[in-house]
Design an enzyme around this catalytic site. Structure first.
Site, PDB file in Angstrom:
ATOM      1  CG  HIS A  98      -1.630  -1.313   1.425  1.00 45.00           C
ATOM      2  ND1 HIS A  98      -1.120  -2.258   2.274  1.00 45.00           N
ATOM      3  CD2 HIS A  98      -2.735  -1.857   0.865  1.00 45.00           C
ATOM      4  CE1 HIS A  98      -1.895  -3.346   2.250  1.00 45.00           C
ATOM      5  NE2 HIS A  98      -2.870  -3.127   1.401  1.00 45.00           N
TER       6      HIS A  98
HETATM    7 FE1  FES Z   1       0.226  -1.939   3.771  1.00 47.33          FE
HETATM    8 FE2  FES Z   1       2.865  -2.310   3.972  1.00 47.33          FE
HETATM    9  S1  FES Z   1       1.828  -0.555   3.257  1.00 47.33           S
HETATM   10  S2  FES Z   1       1.276  -3.716   4.415  1.00 47.33           S
END
Ligand code: FES
Length: 133
Positions: A98
């Site tokens: 993410h």
């Molecule tokens: Fe979501 Fe690493 S940014 S698990």
């Protein structure tokens, strides 16, 4: 609880290796002078999870960054240990799940992760060996 020994003698400045601690990835990174300067140039009090490089490392070994290789958002394994130049916008680690960016002291700088990469309990048992756990 079992501990893990890691030989850190072959890690050159600018390199990081992956090991395993309690079935989870462990990152051991030797910082370059520039990476140390970058980490120390940041006012830690302005960070999401305030910590200095000195607090993230051991006295006398501030060039050796030992963290879990587990993103503090939802647990993916960040890139930056053995993936060449893929280190994110702050030169440390990048979690592609993410988009969390960690700096050269493994501190969260951008993206959804709430905390720095976790520093496990460890100690230098010689100049070239750490024992984790
Ligand atoms: Fe979501 Fe690493 S940014 S698990």
């Amino acid at each position: 609880a079992s501990s893990t020994e890691v030989d850190v003698s072959a890690i050159e400045p600018g390199q990081a290796i992956k090991a395993v601690f309690r079935k989870q990835p462990l990152f051991v990174r030797r910082l370059t002078e520039r990476e140390i300067e970058e980490a120390n140039a940041v006012d830690a009090s302005t960070l999401r999870d305030p910590a200095t490089l000195a607090e993230m490392t051991k006295e006398g070994h501030t060039d050796m960054l030992v963290t879990m290789g587990v993103c503090t958002h939802l647990g993916c394994v960040p890139l930056g240990a053995g993936e060449g130049e893929i280190k994110g916008e702050f030169g440390g680690y990048f979690c592609p799940c993410h988009g969390s960016h960690y700096d050269t002291a493994a501190r969260i700088r951008k993206g959804p992760a709430p905390l720095n990469l976790e520093v496990p309990e460890y100690a230098f048992t010689s100049d070239t060996t750490i024992t984790v756990g």
